[in-house]
Write a protein that holds these residues in place. Structure first.
Motif, PDB file in Angstrom:
ATOM      1  N   MET A   1     -61.485  48.880  78.809  1.00  0.00           N
ATOM      2  CA  MET A   1     -60.342  49.645  78.321  1.00  0.00           C
ATOM      3  C   MET A   1     -60.766  50.202  76.973  1.00  0.00           C
ATOM      4  N   LEU A   2     -60.928  51.519  76.891  1.00  0.00           N
ATOM      5  CA  LEU A   2     -61.435  52.148  75.687  1.00  0.00           C
ATOM      6  C   LEU A   2     -60.296  52.727  74.847  1.00  0.00           C
ATOM      7  N   GLU A   3     -60.621  53.062  73.607  1.00  0.00           N
ATOM      8  CA  GLU A   3     -59.657  53.705  72.717  1.00  0.00           C
ATOM      9  C   GLU A   3     -59.158  55.013  73.334  1.00  0.00           C
ATOM     10  N   ASP A   4     -60.073  55.793  73.925  1.00  0.00           N
ATOM     11  CA  ASP A   4     -59.727  57.001  74.677  1.00  0.00           C
ATOM     12  C   ASP A   4     -59.454  56.579  76.116  1.00  0.00           C
ATOM     13  N   LEU A   5     -58.205  56.621  76.528  1.00  0.00           N
ATOM     14  CA  LEU A   5     -57.825  56.040  77.823  1.00  0.00           C
ATOM     15  C   LEU A   5     -58.372  56.821  79.009  1.00  0.00           C
ATOM     16  N   ALA A   6     -58.605  58.133  78.862  1.00  0.00           N
ATOM     17  CA  ALA A   6     -59.225  58.964  79.900  1.00  0.00           C
ATOM     18  C   ALA A   6     -58.519  58.835  81.254  1.00  0.00           C
ATOM     19  N   LEU A   7     -57.208  58.939  81.249  1.00  0.00           N
ATOM     20  CA  LEU A   7     -56.435  58.887  82.486  1.00  0.00           C
ATOM     21  C   LEU A   7     -56.344  60.281  83.109  1.00  0.00           C
ATOM     22  N   MET A   8     -56.115  60.314  84.408  1.00  0.00           N
ATOM     23  CA  MET A   8     -56.019  61.575  85.147  1.00  0.00           C
ATOM     24  C   MET A   8     -54.564  62.013  85.189  1.00  0.00           C
ATOM     25  N   GLU A   9     -54.215  62.936  84.314  1.00  0.00           N
ATOM     26  CA  GLU A   9     -52.823  63.284  84.056  1.00  0.00           C
ATOM     27  C   GLU A   9     -52.069  63.766  85.296  1.00  0.00           C
ATOM     28  N   ARG A  10     -52.744  64.478  86.204  1.00  0.00           N
ATOM     29  CA  ARG A  10     -52.054  65.062  87.369  1.00  0.00           C
ATOM     30  C   ARG A  10     -52.144  64.186  88.609  1.00  0.00           C
ATOM     31  N   LEU A  11     -52.478  62.916  88.411  1.00  0.00           N
ATOM     32  CA  LEU A  11     -52.315  61.912  89.457  1.00  0.00           C
ATOM     33  C   LEU A  11     -51.114  61.049  89.115  1.00  0.00           C
ATOM     34  N   THR A  12     -50.549  60.415  90.118  1.00  0.00           N
ATOM     35  CA  THR A  12     -49.558  59.381  89.844  1.00  0.00           C
ATOM     36  C   THR A  12     -50.288  58.109  89.438  1.00  0.00           C
ATOM     37  N   GLY A  13     -49.549  57.184  88.846  1.00  0.00           N
ATOM     38  CA  GLY A  13     -50.163  55.914  88.498  1.00  0.00           C
ATOM     39  C   GLY A  13     -50.733  55.208  89.707  1.00  0.00           C
ATOM     40  N   ARG A  14     -50.007  55.268  90.817  1.00  0.00           N
ATOM     41  CA  ARG A  14     -50.480  54.628  92.041  1.00  0.00           C
ATOM     42  C   ARG A  14     -51.785  55.283  92.525  1.00  0.00           C
ATOM     43  N   GLU A  15     -51.824  56.619  92.493  1.00  0.00           N
ATOM     44  CA  GLU A  15     -53.024  57.326  92.937  1.00  0.00           C
ATOM     45  C   GLU A  15     -54.222  56.985  92.057  1.00  0.00           C
ATOM     46  N   GLN A  16     -53.996  56.872  90.757  1.00  0.00           N
ATOM     47  CA  GLN A  16     -55.093  56.508  89.848  1.00  0.00           C
ATOM     48  C   GLN A  16     -55.620  55.114  90.170  1.00  0.00           C
ATOM     49  N   LEU A  17     -54.726  54.178  90.400  1.00  0.00           N
ATOM     50  CA  LEU A  17     -55.142  52.818  90.744  1.00  0.00           C
ATOM     51  C   LEU A  17     -55.846  52.765  92.098  1.00  0.00           C
ATOM     52  N   GLU A  18     -55.317  53.500  93.076  1.00  0.00           N
ATOM     53  CA  GLU A  18     -55.939  53.494  94.403  1.00  0.00           C
ATOM     54  C   GLU A  18     -57.318  54.148  94.374  1.00  0.00           C
ATOM     55  N   LEU A  19     -57.461  55.219  93.595  1.00  0.00           N
ATOM     56  CA  LEU A  19     -58.766  55.862  93.463  1.00  0.00           C
ATOM     57  C   LEU A  19     -59.777  54.902  92.847  1.00  0.00           C
ATOM     58  N   ALA A  20     -59.376  54.227  91.775  1.00  0.00           N
ATOM     59  CA  ALA A  20     -60.268  53.256  91.143  1.00  0.00           C
ATOM     60  C   ALA A  20     -60.639  52.139  92.111  1.00  0.00           C
ATOM     61  N   ALA A  21     -59.664  51.674  92.892  1.00  0.00           N
ATOM     62  CA  ALA A  21     -59.935  50.606  93.858  1.00  0.00           C
ATOM     63  C   ALA A  21     -60.983  51.035  94.881  1.00  0.00           C
TER      64      ALA A  21
ATOM     65  N   LEU B   1     -63.324  53.311  94.418  1.00  0.00           N
ATOM     66  CA  LEU B   1     -64.608  53.408  93.730  1.00  0.00           C
ATOM     67  C   LEU B   1     -65.242  52.039  93.519  1.00  0.00           C
ATOM     68  N   TYR B   2     -64.395  51.025  93.363  1.00  0.00           N
ATOM     69  CA  TYR B   2     -64.912  49.672  93.184  1.00  0.00           C
ATOM     70  C   TYR B   2     -65.170  48.961  94.516  1.00  0.00           C
ATOM     71  N   GLY B   3     -64.901  49.630  95.631  1.00  0.00           N
ATOM     72  CA  GLY B   3     -65.227  49.072  96.932  1.00  0.00           C
ATOM     73  C   GLY B   3     -64.173  48.179  97.546  1.00  0.00           C
ATOM     74  N   LEU B   4     -62.948  48.212  97.027  1.00  0.00           N
ATOM     75  CA  LEU B   4     -61.881  47.423  97.632  1.00  0.00           C
ATOM     76  C   LEU B   4     -61.403  48.102  98.908  1.00  0.00           C
ATOM     77  N   SER B   5     -61.096  47.306  99.916  1.00  0.00           N
ATOM     78  CA  SER B   5     -60.519  47.856 101.137  1.00  0.00           C
ATOM     79  C   SER B   5     -59.096  48.312 100.845  1.00  0.00           C
ATOM     80  N   PRO B   6     -58.508  49.191 101.693  1.00  0.00           N
ATOM     81  CA  PRO B   6     -57.118  49.611 101.475  1.00  0.00           C
ATOM     82  C   PRO B   6     -56.157  48.435 101.386  1.00  0.00           C
ATOM     83  N   GLU B   7     -56.381  47.427 102.216  1.00  0.00           N
ATOM     84  CA  GLU B   7     -55.502  46.256 102.205  1.00  0.00           C
ATOM     85  C   GLU B   7     -55.653  45.477 100.898  1.00  0.00           C
ATOM     86  N   GLN B   8     -56.913  45.285 100.460  1.00  0.00           N
ATOM     87  CA  GLN B   8     -57.148  44.592  99.196  1.00  0.00           C
ATOM     88  C   GLN B   8     -56.544  45.374  98.029  1.00  0.00           C
TER      89      GLN B   8
END
Length: 248
Positions: free
Chosen positions: A87-107, A109-116
Protein backbone atom coordinates in the motif's frame (compact mmCIF):
# COMPACT_ATOMS: atom_id res chain seq x y z
CA UNK A 1 18.57 -18.63 13.75
CA UNK A 2 15.67 -16.66 12.27
CA UNK A 3 15.18 -16.29 8.54
CA UNK A 4 15.37 -12.76 7.16
CA UNK A 5 12.26 -11.68 5.23
CA UNK A 6 13.62 -8.29 4.18
CA UNK A 7 17.24 -7.17 4.03
CA UNK A 8 18.29 -3.67 2.97
CA UNK A 9 22.01 -2.97 2.62
CA UNK A 10 23.55 0.42 1.87
CA UNK A 11 20.46 1.80 0.14
CA UNK A 12 20.81 5.41 -1.03
CA UNK A 13 18.63 7.68 -3.15
CA UNK A 14 18.88 11.34 -4.05
CA UNK A 15 16.55 13.66 -5.93
CA UNK A 16 17.56 16.61 -8.05
CA UNK A 17 15.55 19.81 -8.32
CA UNK A 18 16.02 23.44 -9.28
CA UNK A 19 17.14 24.15 -5.74
CA UNK A 20 19.82 21.46 -5.76
CA UNK A 21 20.13 17.86 -4.60
CA UNK A 22 18.20 16.27 -1.75
CA UNK A 23 19.63 13.11 -0.20
CA UNK A 24 16.42 11.24 0.64
CA UNK A 25 18.17 8.04 1.79
CA UNK A 26 21.80 7.59 2.80
CA UNK A 27 23.35 4.14 3.32
CA UNK A 28 20.15 2.67 4.80
CA UNK A 29 20.82 -0.79 6.24
CA UNK A 30 18.50 -3.00 8.30
CA UNK A 31 16.89 -6.45 8.45
CA UNK A 32 13.36 -7.59 9.23
CA UNK A 33 13.14 -11.19 10.49
CA UNK A 34 10.56 -13.47 8.94
CA UNK A 35 7.34 -13.39 10.96
CA UNK A 36 8.10 -10.00 12.54
CA UNK A 37 5.79 -7.00 12.56
CA UNK A 38 8.08 -4.02 12.08
CA UNK A 39 7.11 -0.37 12.47
CA UNK A 40 8.87 2.13 10.21
CA UNK A 41 9.09 5.45 12.07
CA UNK A 42 10.49 8.87 11.36
CA UNK A 43 9.50 12.53 11.05
CA UNK A 44 8.07 13.91 7.82
CA UNK A 45 10.82 13.93 5.21
CA UNK A 46 12.82 11.16 6.91
CA UNK A 47 12.71 8.98 3.77
CA UNK A 48 10.07 6.43 4.74
CA UNK A 49 7.90 6.73 1.61
CA UNK A 50 10.99 6.83 -0.63
CA UNK A 51 12.19 3.58 0.92
CA UNK A 52 8.80 1.91 0.46
CA UNK A 53 8.62 3.01 -3.18
CA UNK A 54 12.05 1.43 -3.72
CA UNK A 55 10.87 -1.82 -2.12
CA UNK A 56 7.86 -1.75 -4.46
CA UNK A 57 10.16 -1.33 -7.49
CA UNK A 58 8.62 2.04 -8.29
CA UNK A 59 11.88 3.91 -7.65
CA UNK A 60 15.37 2.69 -8.45
CA UNK A 61 17.96 3.22 -5.71
CA UNK A 62 21.20 5.01 -6.57
CA UNK A 63 23.14 2.43 -4.59
CA UNK A 64 22.59 -0.57 -2.35
CA UNK A 65 21.24 -4.10 -2.36
CA UNK A 66 17.84 -5.37 -1.26
CA UNK A 67 16.70 -8.94 -0.65
CA UNK A 68 12.99 -9.78 -0.42
CA UNK A 69 12.00 -13.20 0.94
CA UNK A 70 15.46 -14.50 0.18
CA UNK A 71 15.61 -13.24 -3.42
CA UNK A 72 17.55 -10.20 -4.63
CA UNK A 73 15.35 -7.31 -5.71
CA UNK A 74 16.10 -6.39 -9.32
CA UNK A 75 14.93 -3.19 -10.99
CA UNK A 76 12.01 -3.83 -13.36
CA UNK A 77 11.37 -7.39 -12.15
CA UNK A 78 7.97 -7.84 -10.54
CA UNK A 79 7.48 -11.59 -10.05
CA UNK A 80 8.19 -11.25 -6.31
CA UNK A 81 5.01 -9.19 -5.94
CA UNK A 82 3.00 -12.43 -5.99
CA UNK A 83 4.25 -12.89 -2.42
CA UNK A 84 4.33 -9.25 -1.34
CA UNK A 85 1.50 -6.79 -0.75
CA UNK A 86 2.01 -3.04 -1.00
CA UNK A 87 0.00 0.00 0.00
CA UNK A 88 1.84 3.07 -1.25
CA UNK A 89 1.43 6.78 -0.56
CA UNK A 90 0.17 7.10 -4.16
CA UNK A 91 -2.82 4.75 -4.12
CA UNK A 92 -2.92 4.35 -7.94
CA UNK A 93 -6.55 3.21 -8.05
CA UNK A 94 -8.49 2.80 -11.30
CA UNK A 95 -11.02 5.60 -11.07
CA UNK A 96 -13.45 4.30 -13.75
CA UNK A 97 -13.76 0.86 -12.20
CA UNK A 98 -16.03 0.02 -9.32
CA UNK A 99 -14.43 -1.08 -6.09
CA UNK A 100 -15.60 -4.62 -6.75
CA UNK A 101 -14.13 -4.60 -10.26
CA UNK A 102 -10.79 -3.34 -8.94
CA UNK A 103 -10.68 -6.11 -6.34
CA UNK A 104 -11.74 -8.79 -8.82
CA UNK A 105 -9.13 -7.63 -11.35
CA UNK A 106 -6.41 -7.79 -8.70
CA UNK A 107 -7.60 -11.25 -7.64
CA UNK A 108 -7.29 -12.53 -11.22
CA UNK A 109 -3.79 -11.06 -11.54
CA UNK A 110 -2.79 -12.82 -8.34
CA UNK A 111 -4.15 -16.13 -9.65
CA UNK A 112 -7.20 -16.53 -7.42
CA UNK A 113 -10.06 -18.55 -8.87
CA UNK A 114 -13.43 -16.75 -9.25
CA UNK A 115 -14.75 -18.67 -6.26
CA UNK A 116 -11.71 -17.82 -4.13
CA UNK A 117 -11.91 -14.18 -5.20
CA UNK A 118 -15.58 -13.86 -4.28
CA UNK A 119 -15.14 -15.47 -0.87
CA UNK A 120 -11.99 -13.50 -0.06
CA UNK A 121 -13.45 -10.16 -1.13
CA UNK A 122 -16.65 -10.68 0.84
CA UNK A 123 -14.71 -11.61 3.99
CA UNK A 124 -12.23 -8.73 3.72
CA UNK A 125 -14.62 -5.88 2.98
CA UNK A 126 -17.41 -6.80 5.41
CA UNK A 127 -16.18 -4.73 8.42
CA UNK A 128 -15.39 -1.64 6.32
CA UNK A 129 -17.56 1.25 5.13
CA UNK A 130 -16.33 0.66 1.58
CA UNK A 131 -18.44 -2.53 1.56
CA UNK A 132 -21.50 -0.30 1.01
CA UNK A 133 -19.92 1.27 -2.09
CA UNK A 134 -18.36 -1.69 -3.92
CA UNK A 135 -20.60 -1.24 -6.96
CA UNK A 136 -19.88 2.48 -7.33
CA UNK A 137 -17.08 3.94 -9.42
CA UNK A 138 -13.96 4.57 -7.38
CA UNK A 139 -13.92 8.19 -8.56
CA UNK A 140 -16.97 8.78 -6.34
CA UNK A 141 -15.23 7.48 -3.20
CA UNK A 142 -14.24 9.65 -0.27
CA UNK A 143 -10.57 9.81 0.70
CA UNK A 144 -11.23 7.41 3.57
CA UNK A 145 -12.95 4.87 1.30
CA UNK A 146 -10.07 5.03 -1.19
CA UNK A 147 -7.60 4.25 1.55
CA UNK A 148 -9.73 1.38 2.80
CA UNK A 149 -9.83 -0.08 -0.71
CA UNK A 150 -6.06 0.29 -1.17
CA UNK A 151 -5.51 -1.40 2.19
CA UNK A 152 -7.73 -4.34 1.20
CA UNK A 153 -6.01 -4.66 -2.19
CA UNK A 154 -2.67 -5.10 -0.41
CA UNK A 155 -4.08 -7.95 1.70
CA UNK A 156 -6.15 -9.62 -1.00
CA UNK A 157 -3.66 -12.34 -1.98
CA UNK A 158 -2.54 -13.03 1.61
CA UNK A 159 1.08 -12.04 0.96
CA UNK A 160 4.01 -13.43 2.92
CA UNK A 161 5.35 -9.88 3.24
CA UNK A 162 3.03 -6.90 3.66
CA UNK A 163 4.44 -3.36 3.26
CA UNK A 164 2.10 -0.49 4.14
CA UNK A 165 2.65 3.27 3.94
CA UNK A 166 0.37 5.16 6.37
CA UNK A 167 -2.44 2.56 6.23
CA UNK A 168 -4.40 4.18 9.08
CA UNK A 169 -4.65 7.65 7.56
CA UNK A 170 -8.24 8.90 7.17
CA UNK A 171 -9.71 5.74 8.73
CA UNK A 172 -12.50 6.24 11.24
CA UNK A 173 -12.60 4.35 14.55
CA UNK A 174 -14.54 1.38 13.12
CA UNK A 175 -12.23 1.00 10.12
CA UNK A 176 -9.16 1.31 12.34
CA UNK A 177 -10.28 -1.54 14.56
CA UNK A 178 -11.16 -3.67 11.53
CA UNK A 179 -7.76 -2.96 9.96
CA UNK A 180 -5.87 -3.85 13.14
CA UNK A 181 -7.88 -7.06 13.52
CA UNK A 182 -7.02 -8.07 9.94
CA UNK A 183 -3.35 -7.26 10.44
CA UNK A 184 -3.21 -9.25 13.68
CA UNK A 185 -4.81 -12.24 11.94
CA UNK A 186 -2.46 -12.03 8.96
CA UNK A 187 0.54 -11.77 11.27
CA UNK A 188 -0.59 -14.79 13.31
CA UNK A 189 -0.68 -16.79 10.07
CA UNK A 190 3.07 -16.23 9.71
CA UNK A 191 3.25 -13.14 7.50
CA UNK A 192 5.91 -10.46 7.93
CA UNK A 193 4.70 -6.85 8.18
CA UNK A 194 6.48 -3.54 7.60
CA UNK A 195 4.22 -0.61 8.48
CA UNK A 196 5.03 3.08 8.21
CA UNK A 197 2.67 5.20 10.30
CA UNK A 198 2.48 8.26 12.51
CA UNK A 199 -0.22 6.49 14.55
CA UNK A 200 2.17 5.18 17.18
CA UNK A 201 -0.67 4.03 19.42
CA UNK A 202 -1.74 1.63 16.66
CA UNK A 203 1.79 0.48 15.88
CA UNK A 204 2.32 -0.31 19.55
CA UNK A 205 -0.58 -2.78 19.39
CA UNK A 206 0.97 -4.54 16.39
CA UNK A 207 4.74 -4.27 16.26
CA UNK A 208 7.57 -6.20 17.88
CA UNK A 209 10.36 -4.54 15.83
CA UNK A 210 11.16 -0.95 14.81
CA UNK A 211 13.22 0.85 12.19
CA UNK A 212 13.63 4.57 12.85
CA UNK A 213 14.73 6.86 10.01
CA UNK A 214 15.91 10.44 10.49
CA UNK A 215 17.16 12.64 7.65
CA UNK A 216 17.50 9.64 5.39
CA UNK A 217 19.60 7.53 7.76
CA UNK A 218 18.76 4.62 10.05
CA UNK A 219 18.95 5.80 13.65
CA UNK A 220 17.59 2.61 15.21
CA UNK A 221 16.83 -0.91 13.96
CA UNK A 222 15.89 -3.69 16.34
CA UNK A 223 13.25 -5.01 18.68
CA UNK A 224 10.65 -2.82 20.34
CA UNK A 225 11.97 -4.05 23.69
CA UNK A 226 15.50 -2.85 22.85
CA UNK A 227 14.16 0.55 21.78
CA UNK A 228 12.39 0.93 25.10
CA UNK A 229 15.50 -0.18 27.00
CA UNK A 230 17.21 2.98 25.77
CA UNK A 231 14.42 4.99 27.42
CA UNK A 232 13.41 3.07 30.56
CA UNK A 233 11.15 5.81 31.89
CA UNK A 234 8.89 5.85 28.84
CA UNK A 235 5.31 4.75 29.42
CA UNK A 236 4.34 4.17 25.77
CA UNK A 237 5.88 3.90 22.32
CA UNK A 238 4.73 7.44 21.56
CA UNK A 239 6.34 8.79 24.72
CA UNK A 240 9.56 6.89 23.98
CA UNK A 241 9.64 8.11 20.39
CA UNK A 242 9.03 11.76 21.32
CA UNK A 243 11.77 11.53 23.92
CA UNK A 244 14.08 9.96 21.33
CA UNK A 245 13.37 12.82 18.90
CA UNK A 246 14.20 15.42 21.55
CA UNK A 247 17.40 13.66 22.58
CA UNK A 248 18.38 12.79 18.98
Amino acid sequence: MSTIALEVQGCSRRFRSRKGTVQALQDVTFQVPEGACCGLLGPNGAGKSTLIRILANVLKPDAGRISVLGEPLRWGKHAYKQQVGFMLEDLALMERLTGREQLELAARLYGLSPEQATATIEALVAPFEVATALDRWIETYSHGMRRQLAFLLALLHRPRLLVLDEPFEAMDAQALEAAITLLHAHHRQGATLLISSHRLDKLERLCDHLVVLHRGRVRFAGSLADFRDHLPAAESLETAYLHWLREG
